[in-house]
Motif scaffolding. Structure first.
Motif, PDB file in Angstrom:
ATOM      1  N   MET A  43       0.834  -1.190   0.000  1.00  0.00           N
ATOM      2  CA  MET A  43       0.000   0.000   0.000  1.00  0.00           C
ATOM      3  C   MET A  43       0.874   1.247   0.000  1.00  0.00           C
ATOM      4  N   LYS A  44       0.358   2.279  -0.626  1.00  0.00           N
ATOM      5  CA  LYS A  44       1.023   3.574  -0.675  1.00  0.00           C
ATOM      6  C   LYS A  44       0.228   4.556   0.187  1.00  0.00           C
ATOM      7  N   ASN A  45       0.876   5.641   0.580  1.00  0.00           N
ATOM      8  CA  ASN A  45       0.205   6.678   1.362  1.00  0.00           C
ATOM      9  C   ASN A  45      -0.137   7.863   0.480  1.00  0.00           C
ATOM     10  N   PHE A  46      -1.298   8.462   0.745  1.00  0.00           N
ATOM     11  CA  PHE A  46      -1.759   9.612  -0.013  1.00  0.00           C
ATOM     12  C   PHE A  46      -2.237  10.695   0.941  1.00  0.00           C
ATOM     13  N   LEU A  47      -1.749  11.891   0.710  1.00  0.00           N
ATOM     14  CA  LEU A  47      -2.158  13.056   1.487  1.00  0.00           C
ATOM     15  C   LEU A  47      -3.328  13.720   0.772  1.00  0.00           C
ATOM     16  N   VAL A  48      -4.399  13.936   1.500  1.00  0.00           N
ATOM     17  CA  VAL A  48      -5.584  14.609   0.963  1.00  0.00           C
ATOM     18  C   VAL A  48      -5.711  15.942   1.689  1.00  0.00           C
ATOM     19  N   VAL A  49      -5.554  17.033   0.950  1.00  0.00           N
ATOM     20  CA  VAL A  49      -5.691  18.375   1.520  1.00  0.00           C
ATOM     21  C   VAL A  49      -7.053  18.908   1.094  1.00  0.00           C
ATOM     22  N   ILE A  50      -7.805  19.404   2.056  1.00  0.00           N
ATOM     23  CA  ILE A  50      -9.161  19.897   1.810  1.00  0.00           C
ATOM     24  C   ILE A  50      -9.200  21.382   2.120  1.00  0.00           C
ATOM     25  N   GLU A  51      -9.614  22.160   1.136  1.00  0.00           N
ATOM     26  CA  GLU A  51      -9.773  23.611   1.330  1.00  0.00           C
ATOM     27  C   GLU A  51     -11.241  23.963   1.127  1.00  0.00           C
ATOM     28  N   ARG A  52     -11.828  24.551   2.145  1.00  0.00           N
ATOM     29  CA  ARG A  52     -13.241  24.934   2.059  1.00  0.00           C
ATOM     30  C   ARG A  52     -13.442  26.010   0.997  1.00  0.00           C
ATOM     31  N   LYS A  53     -14.547  25.882   0.267  1.00  0.00           N
ATOM     32  CA  LYS A  53     -14.899  26.893  -0.728  1.00  0.00           C
ATOM     33  C   LYS A  53     -15.575  28.077  -0.033  1.00  0.00           C
ATOM     34  N   PRO A  54     -15.575  29.255  -0.662  1.00  0.00           N
ATOM     35  CA  PRO A  54     -16.222  30.421  -0.048  1.00  0.00           C
ATOM     36  C   PRO A  54     -17.695  30.183   0.301  1.00  0.00           C
ATOM     37  N   ALA A  55     -18.373  29.345  -0.466  1.00  0.00           N
ATOM     38  CA  ALA A  55     -19.792  29.079  -0.226  1.00  0.00           C
ATOM     39  C   ALA A  55     -20.008  27.904   0.741  1.00  0.00           C
ATOM     40  N   PHE A  56     -18.973  27.505   1.479  1.00  0.00           N
ATOM     41  CA  PHE A  56     -19.052  26.385   2.413  1.00  0.00           C
ATOM     42  C   PHE A  56     -20.185  26.606   3.417  1.00  0.00           C
ATOM     43  N   THR A  57     -21.060  25.599   3.564  1.00  0.00           N
ATOM     44  CA  THR A  57     -22.187  25.712   4.496  1.00  0.00           C
ATOM     45  C   THR A  57     -21.981  24.896   5.766  1.00  0.00           C
ATOM     46  N   GLY A  58     -21.152  23.864   5.696  1.00  0.00           N
ATOM     47  CA  GLY A  58     -20.937  23.012   6.852  1.00  0.00           C
ATOM     48  C   GLY A  58     -21.985  21.935   7.042  1.00  0.00           C
ATOM     49  N   GLN A  59     -22.984  21.879   6.177  1.00  0.00           N
ATOM     50  CA  GLN A  59     -24.066  20.915   6.341  1.00  0.00           C
ATOM     51  C   GLN A  59     -23.612  19.467   6.205  1.00  0.00           C
ATOM     52  N   SER A  60     -22.486  19.234   5.538  1.00  0.00           N
ATOM     53  CA  SER A  60     -22.036  17.860   5.321  1.00  0.00           C
ATOM     54  C   SER A  60     -20.909  17.441   6.278  1.00  0.00           C
TER      55      SER A  60
END
Length: 84
Positions: free
Chosen positions: A1-18
């Motif tokens: 198995m390999k490792n993968f970095l997932v970077v998440i940047e919220r969009k300006p319209a982020f609502t937080g509902q999810s």
């Protein structure tokens, strides 16, 4: 198995509902030994997690199923990561 970095940047319209569904998804990945580490950025702009996957395509497929990604709440960047 390999490792993968997932970077998440919220969009300006982020609502937080999810966010709750996103957290539950990460818990399932951890239970299945796919998620190695995860956390939010202190400044509230997003977060990151590290996955174990066989390929970059598999890592992308895992992130595509993340509820916050499905809802288009954030930008996801996936990179193979050589952790030491």
């Amino acid at each position: 198995m390999k490792n993968f970095l997932v970077v998440i940047e919220r969009k300006p319209a982020f609502t937080g509902q999810s966010i709750q569904a996103h957290r539950e998804y990460l818990q399932q990945l951890r239970k299945n030994q796919v998620l190695i580490q995860a956390g939010a950025f202190e400044d509230g702009t997003g977060g990151a997690y590290v996955l174990a996957a066989a390929s970059l395509e598999e890592a992308y497929e895992i992130t595509r199923k993340d509820p916050m990604n499905i809802e288009n709440e954030a930008v996801y960047i996936v990179k193979q990561w050589n952790m030491n």
